[in-house]
Design an enzyme around this catalytic site. Structure first.
Site, mmCIF file in Angstrom:
data_model
loop_
_atom_site.group_PDB
_atom_site.id
_atom_site.type_symbol
_atom_site.label_atom_id
_atom_site.label_comp_id
_atom_site.label_asym_id
_atom_site.label_seq_id
_atom_site.Cartn_x
_atom_site.Cartn_y
_atom_site.Cartn_z
ATOM 1 N N ASP A 39 1.037 -0.920 0.176
ATOM 2 C CA ASP A 39 0.620 0.167 0.617
ATOM 3 C C ASP A 39 1.091 1.232 0.129
ATOM 4 O O ASP A 39 1.966 0.931 0.810
ATOM 5 C CB ASP A 39 -0.664 -0.338 1.586
ATOM 6 C CG ASP A 39 -2.524 0.570 1.594
ATOM 7 O OD1 ASP A 39 -3.374 0.236 1.100
ATOM 8 O OD2 ASP A 39 -1.593 2.505 0.946
ATOM 9 N N SER A 132 -16.366 -1.807 -10.807
ATOM 10 C CA SER A 132 -17.407 -1.089 -10.150
ATOM 11 C C SER A 132 -18.204 -1.021 -11.372
ATOM 12 O O SER A 132 -18.723 -1.459 -12.553
ATOM 13 C CB SER A 132 -17.131 0.445 -10.456
ATOM 14 O OG SER A 132 -17.602 1.126 -9.818
ATOM 15 N N TYR A 156 -13.106 8.048 -14.145
ATOM 16 C CA TYR A 156 -12.983 6.887 -13.113
ATOM 17 C C TYR A 156 -13.715 5.389 -13.251
ATOM 18 O O TYR A 156 -13.149 4.821 -13.306
ATOM 19 C CB TYR A 156 -14.218 7.180 -11.538
ATOM 20 C CG TYR A 156 -14.310 6.227 -11.336
ATOM 21 C CD1 TYR A 156 -15.632 5.431 -11.124
ATOM 22 C CD2 TYR A 156 -13.133 5.482 -10.090
ATOM 23 C CE1 TYR A 156 -15.471 4.100 -10.182
ATOM 24 C CE2 TYR A 156 -13.004 3.947 -9.596
ATOM 25 C CZ TYR A 156 -14.342 3.448 -9.186
ATOM 26 O OH TYR A 156 -14.629 2.209 -8.634
ATOM 27 N N LYS A 160 -11.824 1.813 -15.096
ATOM 28 C CA LYS A 160 -12.673 0.554 -14.709
ATOM 29 C C LYS A 160 -12.814 -0.293 -16.033
ATOM 30 O O LYS A 160 -12.379 -1.307 -15.971
ATOM 31 C CB LYS A 160 -13.562 0.748 -13.673
ATOM 32 C CG LYS A 160 -13.371 1.157 -12.246
ATOM 33 C CD LYS A 160 -12.162 0.024 -11.552
ATOM 34 C CE LYS A 160 -12.157 0.778 -10.428
ATOM 35 N NZ LYS A 160 -11.177 -0.261 -9.181
ATOM 36 N N GLY A 306 -24.200 13.868 -12.751
ATOM 37 C CA GLY A 306 -23.641 12.412 -13.339
ATOM 38 C C GLY A 306 -24.469 11.113 -12.190
ATOM 39 O O GLY A 306 -24.502 9.691 -12.391
ATOM 40 N N ASP A 307 -25.343 11.270 -11.557
ATOM 41 C CA ASP A 307 -26.414 10.253 -10.710
ATOM 42 C C ASP A 307 -27.109 9.721 -11.581
ATOM 43 O O ASP A 307 -27.941 10.504 -12.157
ATOM 44 C CB ASP A 307 -27.256 11.212 -9.531
ATOM 45 C CG ASP A 307 -26.260 11.363 -8.475
ATOM 46 O OD1 ASP A 307 -24.669 10.632 -8.678
ATOM 47 O OD2 ASP A 307 -26.317 11.619 -7.192
HETATM 48 C C1 WQD Z 1 -25.351 7.113 -3.178
HETATM 49 C C2 WQD Z 1 -26.749 7.373 -2.947
HETATM 50 C C3 WQD Z 1 -26.612 9.778 -3.969
HETATM 51 C C4 WQD Z 1 -23.751 11.398 -0.847
HETATM 52 C C5 WQD Z 1 -19.905 6.384 -6.230
HETATM 53 C C6 WQD Z 1 -19.461 5.799 -7.194
HETATM 54 C C7 WQD Z 1 -19.597 4.380 -7.364
HETATM 55 C C8 WQD Z 1 -19.390 3.886 -6.007
HETATM 56 C C9 WQD Z 1 -20.211 3.657 -4.804
HETATM 57 C C10 WQD Z 1 -16.513 3.387 -6.287
HETATM 58 C C11 WQD Z 1 -26.515 8.259 -4.451
HETATM 59 C C12 WQD Z 1 -27.210 9.874 -2.340
HETATM 60 C C13 WQD Z 1 -24.948 11.078 -1.956
HETATM 61 C C14 WQD Z 1 -24.667 13.209 -0.680
HETATM 62 C C15 WQD Z 1 -27.172 11.925 -1.290
HETATM 63 N N1 WQD Z 1 -17.230 4.179 -5.528
HETATM 64 N N2 WQD Z 1 -26.113 10.931 -1.723
HETATM 65 N N3 WQD Z 1 -26.444 12.828 -0.753
HETATM 66 O O1 WQD Z 1 -22.670 8.007 -6.178
HETATM 67 O O2 WQD Z 1 -24.533 5.616 -5.707
HETATM 68 O O3 WQD Z 1 -21.914 5.147 -6.694
HETATM 69 O O4 WQD Z 1 -19.635 5.275 -4.764
HETATM 70 O O5 WQD Z 1 -16.155 2.479 -6.613
HETATM 71 O O6 WQD Z 1 -18.150 3.845 -8.710
HETATM 72 O O7 WQD Z 1 -20.185 6.271 -8.532
HETATM 73 O O8 WQD Z 1 -22.339 6.258 -3.968
HETATM 74 O O9 WQD Z 1 -22.521 7.312 -2.076
HETATM 75 O O10 WQD Z 1 -22.016 8.591 -3.585
HETATM 76 O O11 WQD Z 1 -24.968 8.125 -3.628
HETATM 77 O O12 WQD Z 1 -28.519 12.122 -1.660
HETATM 78 O O13 WQD Z 1 -24.110 13.777 0.447
HETATM 79 O O14 WQD Z 1 -26.995 8.414 -2.347
HETATM 80 O O15 WQD Z 1 -27.148 11.245 -5.300
HETATM 81 O O16 WQD Z 1 -28.388 8.596 -5.059
HETATM 82 P P1 WQD Z 1 -23.079 6.376 -6.034
HETATM 83 P P2 WQD Z 1 -22.883 7.499 -3.153
#
Ligand code: WQD
Length: 344
Positions: A39, A132, A156, A160, A306-307
């Site tokens: 690491d 992912s 990202y 992957k 992007g969500d």
């Molecule tokens: C989850 C949900 C947000 C934060 C990401 C990466 C993915 C993986 C996991 C690496 C969504 C909502 C989030 C906040 C919110 N990482 N949210 N307020 O985006 O599904 O995935 O992390 O491999 O590759 O894309 O995870 O935890 O960011 O969001 O409302 O402060 O929570 O909109 O619906 P995500 P997340």
């Protein structure tokens, strides 16, 4: 492929001090594997070695190094006489990858090519790769099977996807050249959350968390004032985003199951690691409040670029071929996350 399934017992974990790496190390050690951790501390702390020892009673051999240092990596693989690699070292923030694409391609793609060269030199041809669900892009249908079209929509995710394609090409080349074949499993994680029951290891990102669960934990503990919910007008049952949250311990067990599969199968294979169940942000908040006894104030704000509205897995291939299934519930995920958060 390999007769005796006691092979793959000495495992080299790149990025093994991270959130997923530390939990995977614990699962492997508890199953009798011997583990070596490599690491560079870019997103982890050395004290995790002590935490893994507290949990398992074993002090894991540790090497400070970067996967892009091919020569040092090959020497380390040879020195420890490993027979397989779980490759977890990589950068994982979607948001950051838009502003720093070179950093992501260098760490994630170039880093993996460097590791593959080192493995080749050390005659180690078994790899479990940390992929992912982001590579599926905007779901065309749900639940997502491994044969859903891939369409990465951020650097990202592209890093992957490109790495998976490199691994598939390598596996084909190995078979054609009749060399020692490659045995590769790309594990497509959905949303890993929660922590080991000891509360000694868990997800503790530096700075303000971008992922939901650690952010909720800091609101529940009063470190942050409220949660901003990114969008309340999605086409989901309550308008908030739906995701397939999977307990980090189930995810770690999935890595162990993949090693067992690769002891008997060559070639390159992809598996979804998810529960197959989607929960909305509001459902997560409610489960977290129940599990922690704390309130999680929130405000619904605009969507995050992007969500996607909803994303959850069809995990049946991993269930069948890996003999693995996610067992822990959203309640377990929130309770273990809160237990870890309260220890911080
Ligand atoms: C989850 C949900 C947000 C934060 C990401 C990466 C993915 C993986 C996991 C690496 C969504 C909502 C989030 C906040 C919110 N990482 N949210 N307020 O985006 O599904 O995935 O992390 O491999 O590759 O894309 O995870 O935890 O960011 O969001 O409302 O402060 O929570 O909109 O619906 P995500 P997340």
């Amino acid at each position: 492929y390999k007769e005796n399934d006691s092979v793959n017992r000495k495992v080299f974990l790149t990025g093994g001090l991270g959130y997923i790496g530390s939990h995977t190390a614990v699962s492997l050690i508890e199953a009798g594997y011997s583990v070596v951790i490599y690491d560079n501390f870019s997103n982890s702390k050395k004290e995790v070695i002590d935490r893994i020892e507290l949990i398992t009673g074993f002090r894991v051999p540790f090497i400070e190094g970067d996967v892009r240092d091919t020569v040092y990596l090959e020497k380390s693989l040879k020195k420890h006489e490993v027979d397989s690699v779980i490759h977890l070292a990589g950068l994982k923030s979607v948001g950051e990858s838009f502003s720093k694409p070179i950093k992501y391609y260098d760490n994630n793609v170039v880093g993996t090519v460097s590791l593959l060269k080192a493995m080749n030199g050390a005659q180690v041809r078994t790899m479990v790769f940390s992929s992912s669900a982001t590579i599926y892009g905007v779901p065309k249908y749900l639940p997502l099977g491994e044969d859903h079209p891939t369409c990465a929509i951020n650097p990202y995710g592209r890093s992957k996807l490109q790495t998976e394609e490199i691994l598939f090409d390598l596996a084909v080349a190995g078979i054609q050249a009749e060399q020692l074949p490659w045995c590769i499993a790309s594990l497509r994680y959905f949303n890993p959350v929660g922590a080991h029951s000891s509360g000694l290891i868990g997800e503790n990102p530096n700075g303000i968390p971008t992922n939901l669960m650690p952010y909720v934990g800091r609101v529940a503990s009063g470190v942050l004032p409220k949660l901003n919910i990114f969008g309340g007008d999605y086409d989901t049952q309550d308008g908030t985003g739906v995701r397939d949250y999977i307990h980090i311990v189930d995810l770690a067990e999935g890595h162990k199951a993949a090693l067992g599969f690769l002891a008997k199968h060559s070639g390159a294979h992809a598996f979804n690691l998810g529960t197959g169940v989607g929960y909305s942000v509001l459902e997560v908040i409610e489960a977290y409040e129940r599990a922690s006894g704390q309130s999680v104030p929130y405000e619904i704000v605009s969507r995050r670029t992007g969500d996607v509205a909803a994303c959850y897995a069809n995990p049946s291939k991993a269930n069948k071929e890996l003999g693995w299934r996610a067992l822990l519930t959203l309640e377990d995920m929130c309770a273990s996350a809160w237990n870890f958060q309260s220890n911080q």
